[in-house]
Design a protein around this motif. Structure first.
Motif, mmCIF file in Angstrom:
data_model
loop_
_atom_site.group_PDB
_atom_site.id
_atom_site.type_symbol
_atom_site.label_atom_id
_atom_site.label_comp_id
_atom_site.label_asym_id
_atom_site.label_seq_id
_atom_site.Cartn_x
_atom_site.Cartn_y
_atom_site.Cartn_z
ATOM 1 N N HIS A 345 1.019 -1.428 -0.203
ATOM 2 C CA HIS A 345 -0.358 0.420 -0.440
ATOM 3 C C HIS A 345 0.670 1.298 -0.153
ATOM 4 O O HIS A 345 0.145 2.895 0.197
ATOM 5 N N PHE A 346 1.959 1.351 0.126
ATOM 6 C CA PHE A 346 2.928 2.284 0.103
ATOM 7 C C PHE A 346 3.213 3.177 -0.613
ATOM 8 O O PHE A 346 2.722 4.415 -0.040
ATOM 9 N N GLU A 347 2.739 3.043 -1.889
ATOM 10 C CA GLU A 347 3.241 3.975 -3.154
ATOM 11 C C GLU A 347 1.860 4.638 -3.482
ATOM 12 O O GLU A 347 1.725 6.258 -3.842
ATOM 13 N N GLU A 348 0.606 3.852 -3.154
ATOM 14 C CA GLU A 348 -0.261 4.341 -3.462
ATOM 15 C C GLU A 348 -0.833 5.565 -2.176
ATOM 16 O O GLU A 348 -1.315 6.175 -2.373
ATOM 17 N N ALA A 349 -0.568 5.528 -0.690
ATOM 18 C CA ALA A 349 0.109 6.481 0.363
ATOM 19 C C ALA A 349 0.522 7.539 -0.101
ATOM 20 O O ALA A 349 0.317 8.358 0.146
ATOM 21 N N VAL A 350 1.694 7.401 -0.533
ATOM 22 C CA VAL A 350 2.595 8.512 -0.386
ATOM 23 C C VAL A 350 1.956 10.181 -1.844
ATOM 24 O O VAL A 350 1.908 10.071 -1.237
ATOM 25 N N GLU A 351 1.527 8.811 -2.915
ATOM 26 C CA GLU A 351 1.051 9.609 -3.393
ATOM 27 C C GLU A 351 -0.115 10.627 -3.317
ATOM 28 O O GLU A 351 -0.151 11.066 -3.375
ATOM 29 N N ARG A 352 -1.363 9.400 -2.449
ATOM 30 C CA ARG A 352 -2.147 10.586 -1.878
ATOM 31 C C ARG A 352 -1.296 11.450 -1.238
ATOM 32 O O ARG A 352 -2.625 12.644 -1.074
ATOM 33 N N LYS A 353 -0.458 10.890 -0.675
ATOM 34 C CA LYS A 353 -0.152 12.481 0.593
ATOM 35 C C LYS A 353 0.333 13.468 -0.655
ATOM 36 O O LYS A 353 1.153 15.064 -0.432
ATOM 37 N N ARG A 354 1.456 12.919 -1.182
ATOM 38 C CA ARG A 354 1.245 14.030 -2.208
ATOM 39 C C ARG A 354 0.150 15.290 -2.718
ATOM 40 O O ARG A 354 -0.094 16.379 -2.836
ATOM 41 N N THR A 355 -0.622 14.580 -3.165
ATOM 42 C CA THR A 355 -1.137 15.120 -3.594
ATOM 43 C C THR A 355 -2.974 16.383 -2.466
ATOM 44 O O THR A 355 -3.151 17.248 -3.149
#
Length: 493
Positions: A345-355
């Protein structure tokens, strides 16, 4: 001022009755004449704009001609014409050919002060609402020293847009802290700095929703905020019951969910610690359904009778998302926390945090990193533990003195207790009515979900109250319920 500083001609039909004389507003424009030549235009525009915003120039007020106002202020006519044209383009003024320039109707005057809508109860004599630490314990000296050091040492490039995961220094410090204090498996590359547990839940909700998840299990009783947090991500919540060991397995399996939020170190609000057997059963469930356990370690550092139980995440970091914050240890207003998620789930969580926000404020991250690295954060935790242990003991003793027979349940930990008062103090509705009338703010256990029927069960926060305030607050409740004050005089029902 000349007579050009008064309203001239008949106002338009839409003008309000009795508009204020603009002469006072023209006086606000005088600084424009005293400004440096290159700044006069900007100063005049700013002064006119503020006069309209503040209501000194109301809708429908006719302005002097550019020639007249220029003469009054002793500036060039071109400067005034340019200011009128700019504010007309912005909507502050309107100009009718041959009829002059007027204050437009699109701008609504605003008051000079913003209102504070922070959730702070006003006019109460005692506040036992749980969840808030003692903000007077915030380490101001250590924070100020860290601030000076960070500003002196932080490189210029670090003030740019940060890594959405957080500053490397803070991620490293948090990882080391969690490994040492909470038994978490933490790789600094897998730590995400977030704006508290609330944002962590929203991020996870967005990730799960994108994967097709429509429902997440939550403890019942539990935090009432979870429903709205997950709803904002398009995910519903399913309340799941507890037993003496923690989240009950059979209802969890029957619910058909594949993600569930838990507070295993110190369940909120019941105060129990999950049994070792139940922790193992939850991990077995997550593996069997390829599910996700979301561990909210909201106050795991505060255990008063023994060392804190380690985090569930340490047993299987690929099935558990772990989150915590400094809201209970430093201050909720800092809005700083952390989230560790499985690799899947990590990369998706990072992308959500970025946006969502492009990352947390750099200076605050650097300050927290410095506090952790220099041992100030550990000292703060020890200071809070001593204070909160004393306050918990004070509350338990006060309850026994004023409400004999009260049972306090849950482990000796955290920032709140659950108190079951003897039946003679019920029913609960009457109890709540009386203490509320006496100026005491307290939450019944039913506020947080399922609870045992009958009796008076309260969730009492104590960390934010000095011992004397705790004793006084419990005495106030007793006076309200018993009908007499400390001197034996009758009180209002």
């Amino acid at each position: 001022m000349t007579s050009s500083g008064t309203n001239r001609g008949a106002p338009p039909p839409a003008a309000p009755e009795g508009p204020a004389s603009p002469s006072a507003a023209w006086e606000l424009l005088l600084p424009a004449a005293a400004a440096a030549p290159r700044a006069r235009g900007r100063t005049l525009q700013a002064a006119l704009r503020e006069a309209v915003r503040s209501g000194r120039l109301v809708s429908g007020t006719r302005l002097p001609s550019s020639r007249e106002l220029a003469g009054d202020l002793g500036v060039s006519r071109g400067l005034v014409t340019e200011a009128y044209e700019q504010l007309t383009a912005e909507g502050y003024l309107r100009s009718d050919r041959g009829a002059g320039t007027w204050v437009g109707g699109a701008v609504r005057a605003v008051g000079p002060r913003a209102r504070d809508r922070a959730p702070r109860p006003a006019g109460v004599r005692a506040d036992f609402v749980p969840g808030t630490p003692d903000l007077s314990l915030f380490p101001r000296s250590a924070w100020a020293a860290a601030h000076r050091g960070v500003l002196a040492e932080l490189p210029h490039h670090a003030l740019g847009y940060p890594d959405p995961r957080g500053l490397p220094g803070l991620r490293t410090a948090v990882a080391e802290l969690l490994v040492r204090r909470r038994g978490v498996v933490a790789d600094p590359e897998r730590v995400i700095v977030v704006s508290g547990v609330a944002q962590a839940m929203t991020l996870l909700g967005l990730v799960l929703h994108a994967r097709g998840t429509t429902r997440v299990g939550v403890e019942d009783p539990g935090s009432p905020e979870l429903g709205s947090l997950f709803a904002s991500a398009g995910v519903g919540t399913v309340p799941l019951p507890l037993d003496d060991d923690g989240l009950a397995i059979a209802p969890l399996e029957a619910a058909g969910v594949r993600a569930v939020v838990t507070t295993p170190a110190h369940q909120f609000p019941t105060g129990i610690a999950y049994a070792a057997r139940r922790r193992a059963e939850l991990l077995d469930w997550a593996r069997s359904v390829d599910g996700l356990l979301i561990e909210d370690d909201y106050d795991g550092d505060f255990r008063y009778d023994r060392a804190p139980v380690g985090a569930l995440q340490g047993l299987d970091p690929e099935q558990v998302a772990y989150t915590g914050s400094v809201s209970k240890s430093l201050a909720p207003g800092l809005r700083l926390g952390w989230l560790l998620v499985p690799a899947t789930h990590f990369e998706e969580a990072v992308e959500r945090k970025r946006t969502m926000d492009l990352g947390n404020p750099v200076l605050d991250q650097a300050l927290l990193a410095r506090l952790v690295e220099r041992g100030d954060y550990d000292r703060q935790l020890r200071r809070c533990q001593r204070a909160y242990r004393e306050r918990r003991d004070t509350l338990v003793a006060a309850l026994e003195e004023h409400f004999p027979g009260t049972e306090v349940s849950g482990i000796a930990a955290g920032l709140h207790v659950v108190a079951a008062l003897p039946d003679r103090y019920g029913p609960q509705d009457r109890f709540m009515e009386r203490v509320t009338a006496a100026g005491v703010v307290v939450r019944p256990a039913a506020h947080y979900g399922a609870t045992a029927a009958g009796g008076v069960r309260l969730v009492l926060g104590y960390a934010h109250l000095a011992p004397a305030r705790i004793r006084d607050g419990v005495a106030l409740m007793a006076e309200a319920v018993h009908g007499v004050d400390a001197r034996g005089e009758p009180t209002a029902p």
